[in-house]
Design a protein around this motif. Structure first.
Motif, PDB file in Angstrom:
ATOM      1  N   VAL A 168       0.795  -1.300   0.103  1.00 43.24           N
ATOM      2  CA  VAL A 168       0.299   0.013  -0.102  1.00 43.24           C
ATOM      3  C   VAL A 168       1.016   1.119   0.298  1.00 43.24           C
ATOM      4  O   VAL A 168       0.625   2.571  -1.262  1.00 43.24           O
ATOM      5  N   LEU A 169       1.702   1.116   0.940  1.00 43.09           N
ATOM      6  CA  LEU A 169       2.378   2.183   1.039  1.00 43.09           C
ATOM      7  C   LEU A 169       3.588   2.810  -0.873  1.00 43.09           C
ATOM      8  O   LEU A 169       3.688   4.007  -0.394  1.00 43.09           O
ATOM      9  N   VAL A 170       4.046   1.308  -1.116  1.00 40.51           N
ATOM     10  CA  VAL A 170       4.536   1.338  -2.847  1.00 40.51           C
ATOM     11  C   VAL A 170       3.028   2.361  -3.650  1.00 40.51           C
ATOM     12  O   VAL A 170       4.035   3.534  -3.883  1.00 40.51           O
ATOM     13  N   VAL A 171       2.473   1.681  -3.547  1.00 39.09           N
ATOM     14  CA  VAL A 171       1.559   2.713  -4.342  1.00 39.09           C
ATOM     15  C   VAL A 171       0.867   3.699  -3.989  1.00 39.09           C
ATOM     16  O   VAL A 171       1.052   4.387  -4.942  1.00 39.09           O
ATOM     17  N   VAL A 172       1.034   4.011  -2.448  1.00 37.57           N
ATOM     18  CA  VAL A 172       0.398   5.860  -2.879  1.00 37.57           C
ATOM     19  C   VAL A 172       1.769   5.963  -2.977  1.00 37.57           C
ATOM     20  O   VAL A 172       2.022   7.987  -3.648  1.00 37.57           O
ATOM     21  N   GLY A 173       2.966   5.963  -2.371  1.00 39.24           N
ATOM     22  CA  GLY A 173       4.158   6.201  -2.877  1.00 39.24           C
ATOM     23  C   GLY A 173       4.589   6.512  -4.876  1.00 39.24           C
ATOM     24  O   GLY A 173       4.630   7.638  -4.999  1.00 39.24           O
ATOM     25  N   ALA A 174       4.270   5.487  -5.478  1.00 38.56           N
ATOM     26  CA  ALA A 174       4.100   5.982  -7.002  1.00 38.56           C
ATOM     27  C   ALA A 174       3.544   6.843  -7.351  1.00 38.56           C
ATOM     28  O   ALA A 174       3.567   7.786  -8.138  1.00 38.56           O
ATOM     29  N   MET A 195       1.782   8.880  -5.426  1.00 36.76           N
ATOM     30  CA  MET A 195       1.870  10.685  -5.370  1.00 36.76           C
ATOM     31  C   MET A 195       3.416  11.099  -6.059  1.00 36.76           C
ATOM     32  O   MET A 195       4.180  12.472  -6.646  1.00 36.76           O
ATOM     33  N   GLU A 196       4.038  10.234  -6.928  1.00 41.47           N
ATOM     34  CA  GLU A 196       5.641  10.636  -7.025  1.00 41.47           C
ATOM     35  C   GLU A 196       5.130  10.848  -9.367  1.00 41.47           C
ATOM     36  O   GLU A 196       5.895  12.063  -9.525  1.00 41.47           O
ATOM     37  N   PHE A 197       4.193  10.010  -9.188  1.00 41.91           N
ATOM     38  CA  PHE A 197       3.366  10.580 -11.013  1.00 41.91           C
ATOM     39  C   PHE A 197       2.562  11.194 -11.070  1.00 41.91           C
ATOM     40  O   PHE A 197       2.217  11.634 -12.396  1.00 41.91           O
ATOM     41  N   ALA A 198       1.767  11.643 -10.473  1.00 38.70           N
ATOM     42  CA  ALA A 198       0.818  11.932 -10.496  1.00 38.70           C
ATOM     43  C   ALA A 198       0.081  13.141  -9.518  1.00 38.70           C
ATOM     44  O   ALA A 198      -0.139  13.493  -8.323  1.00 38.70           O
ATOM     45  N   PRO A 199       1.968  14.368  -9.279  1.00 35.95           N
ATOM     46  CA  PRO A 199       1.778  15.247  -8.611  1.00 35.95           C
ATOM     47  C   PRO A 199       0.794  16.529  -8.590  1.00 35.95           C
ATOM     48  O   PRO A 199       0.238  17.191  -7.363  1.00 35.95           O
ATOM     49  N   ASN A 200      -0.352  16.239  -9.485  1.00 42.01           N
ATOM     50  CA  ASN A 200      -1.488  16.661  -8.796  1.00 42.01           C
ATOM     51  C   ASN A 200      -2.359  16.548  -8.347  1.00 42.01           C
ATOM     52  O   ASN A 200      -3.656  16.997  -7.518  1.00 42.01           O
ATOM     53  N   VAL A 201      -2.300  15.295  -6.892  1.00 37.22           N
ATOM     54  CA  VAL A 201      -2.964  14.630  -6.779  1.00 37.22           C
ATOM     55  C   VAL A 201      -2.867  15.261  -5.066  1.00 37.22           C
ATOM     56  O   VAL A 201      -1.742  15.619  -4.643  1.00 37.22           O
ATOM     57  N   PRO A 202      -3.988  15.890  -4.648  1.00 36.27           N
ATOM     58  CA  PRO A 202      -3.681  17.418  -3.505  1.00 36.27           C
ATOM     59  C   PRO A 202      -3.686  16.345  -2.253  1.00 36.27           C
ATOM     60  O   PRO A 202      -3.505  17.377  -1.012  1.00 36.27           O
ATOM     61  N   LEU A 203      -2.991  15.457  -1.419  1.00 35.94           N
ATOM     62  CA  LEU A 203      -3.485  14.766  -1.125  1.00 35.94           C
ATOM     63  C   LEU A 203      -1.744  15.959  -0.178  1.00 35.94           C
ATOM     64  O   LEU A 203      -1.046  16.327  -0.768  1.00 35.94           O
TER      65      LEU A 203
END
Length: 68
Positions: free
Chosen positions: A11-17, A19-27
């Motif tokens: 789950v952490l790897v997916v969330v990191g990916a 956030m890295e490849f979709a910087p427009n996600v507003p988290l």
């Protein structure tokens, strides 16, 4: 216990990916996140992001217990 740790890692790897490849996600930049900036000081507490992640984890845990 090992399976749970592997699942958390995935789950952490997916969330990191995401956030890295979709910087427009507003988290981390949601309305309600506290950010105070001064000359030599920056304080940031993502309270809304923490609540959202907590709710998602609770939903995941609930669904995990239902199918298990």
């Amino acid at each position: 216990m090992g399976k749970i740790l592997i699942l958390i890692g995935l789950v952490l790897v997916v969330v990191g990916a995401i956030m890295e490849f979709a910087p427009n996600v507003p988290l981390g930049r949601l309305p309600g996140d506290i950010r105070i900036e001064r000359e030599n000081f920056t304080f940031y507490f993502p309270i809304t992001t923490c609540i959202l992640i907590s709710l998602l984890l609770m939903l995941f845990g609930y669904l995990w217990n239902k199918i298990r």
